[in-house]
Design an enzyme around this catalytic site. Structure first.
Site, PDB file in Angstrom:
ATOM      1  CG  HIS A  31      34.855  49.941  30.704  1.00 21.45           C
ATOM      2  ND1 HIS A  31      35.895  49.978  29.812  1.00 21.45           N
ATOM      3  CD2 HIS A  31      34.818  48.667  31.176  1.00 21.45           C
ATOM      4  CE1 HIS A  31      36.484  48.797  29.762  1.00 21.45           C
ATOM      5  NE2 HIS A  31      35.834  47.971  30.569  1.00 21.45           N
ATOM      6  CG  HIS A  34      33.836  48.031  26.453  1.00 25.14           C
ATOM      7  ND1 HIS A  34      33.464  48.178  27.767  1.00 25.14           N
ATOM      8  CD2 HIS A  34      34.107  46.710  26.282  1.00 25.14           C
ATOM      9  CE1 HIS A  34      33.501  47.001  28.374  1.00 25.14           C
ATOM     10  NE2 HIS A  34      33.905  46.093  27.495  1.00 25.14           N
ATOM     11  CG  ASP A 147      40.566  40.866  28.987  1.00 27.14           C
ATOM     12  OD1 ASP A 147      40.592  40.403  30.145  1.00 27.14           O
ATOM     13  OD2 ASP A 147      39.740  41.702  28.609  1.00 27.14           O
TER      14      ASP A 147
END
Lengths: 283, 283
Positions: A31, A34, A147
């Protein structure tokens, strides 16, 4: 752009590559988040490698390894558009020709937040990232701050083991309505998609209150986040925590902590989503 | 020969080094065994690096870390004579600027033999070898087969994690009377030095019987070794085991096992010594 699936071919290309080499490790189903990492790598590196590998080691026995979304064709064309030179897309057999007995473990940092909800997850991440670093030997590696704990774990592993790579943390990208981009967002029904907005909304509200100096300790902010998320129908809180970043220790006083991670995880229907903010005082 | 103590200087040198780069990792107090590794590396590599570092991670709390013999001056001149280009001799502060939270663990292979007697030992070895590989980035690394389990553990770690290095196992060197060379031999009094010969003698006798096909199972050979070592005054057996090599599984039948490790460990006075033979049928 070249698509590489074998270690041998990868080593050959690597030995001839222009440096610096940048790596964007992904599990595919790319997506905009990235793609922003790939574009950043393109700006900073002579050779840009995107790895696409759904790593079985980082999934628990009851998690979504089998059903994790995959679409290699689409990924390849997106990676090429964003400026990748090679995509490394190994099979599980190529990465794990026999069962692993070796594990890379990052202790302490991995027993909280997502590590508490997903035992073994970060050992799987640390191990596969080590494998990819050894195979690709990047000079720089790009990771998304969605993350944030993963970035902290990898950064600490690199420092502890003296790995010759620079970790480049990159900002979270969001949908126009504020939902953090994630390959798992495709799991959401339209109703769940609306409910999921509570994660970002709670973090946004908490950020305002933190900026206003409303709280002294991390746990006051965490309680606020937990209340707000729990009050949303159809959303089950996994955790809401506010810890120092990147060491992930309790925040005794916001005034004394330079960088702080406000992190939340929740299940929306059966989909587990995470989001966060990093709060940083200017010096 | 250049002596390097800092990571930064090492990285600089490494970026300009002629390849292949060979590494001989040691804890110093060099003997002929180490020197044979350095000479082998000299034959096969353009740049030969010897690391000298007494790794605290691989010593247990009641082991001899503090008293492990050290003599850097002498080591440097021996390494130079044997053909080293650089000696990397870091301080503990350089290797461990803060407490490690990251660990490299090689499971299964490390729960038997020396791993059973020395819990955590091989995690410490795997972790420091990973650190040294990341710092020095050798193309080839040389290890003595006196520590046959260590070689098996490192070889498996390299395969599992796809580390870009070739492990070169090298034969054990012995004193004229047969005692396996070890830096710890200096701990032995003259009486203990004589008693210590039982390890090699037992292995020698067992090898003859194995060659004569006297045994079917590994445990028969192991029992023979144990008996012979136990019967020596002043020597306390730690273990005697005969396992497949390098997988370290029980030997159900010598006829079906290609390579077998006969390994012994014993305390002579307060000094712990190890020795072994690898038995291999010709195809």
């Amino acid at each position: 752009m070249e698509v590489i699936s074998k270690q041998k071919q990868l080593r050959q290309r690597r030995s001839e590559a222009l440096q610096p080499v940048g790596l964007v490790p992904t599990m595919g189903y790319l997506h905009e988040g990235h793609l922003s990492l790939i574009r950043r790598a393109r700006q900073e590196c002579k050779t840009v490698v995107v790895s696409i590998y759904v790593n079985p080691l980082q999934f628990g026995p009851n998690e979504d390894f089998e059903h994790y979304p995959r679409d290699l064709e689409r990924d390849l064309s997106l990676a090429q558009e964003a400026g990748a030179d090679w995509v490394f897309a190994p099979t599980p057999e190529e990465m794990l020709p026999r069962p692993l007995v070796t594990q890379v473990m990052v202790n302490e940092l991995t027993d909280r937040l997502c590590g508490a909800s997903r035992p073994g997850h970060f050992d799987g991440v640390a191990t596969v990232v080590t494998q990819l670093f050894n195979l690709i030997q990047p000079d720089r590696a790009y990771f998304g701050l969605k993350d944030a704990q993963q970035v902290a774990v990898i950064q600490r592993m690199v420092e502890d083991l003296h790995m010759p790579v620079i970790i480049v943390p990159c900002p979270t990208l969001r949908e126009p309505d504020g939902l953090a981009m994630s390959s798992r967002n495709v799991y959401l029904s339209p109703t769940e998609r609306q409910r999921a907005l509570i994660l970002n909304r709670a973090l946004q509200e908490a950020t305002k209150r933190w900026e206003a100096g409303e709280w002294e300790k991390g746990e006051e902010a965490a309680a606020y986040l937990a209340d707000m998320i729990t009050s949303e129908a159809g959303v089950t809180l996994d955790y809401a925590e506010v810890l120092t970043y990147p060491d992930l220790e309790p925040v005794e006083s916001f005034d004394q902590s330079k960088a702080v991670l406000a992190a939340v995880a929740a299940r929306v229907g059966s989909t587990r989503l995470i989001d966060n903010r990093i709060w940083q005082r200017e010096e």
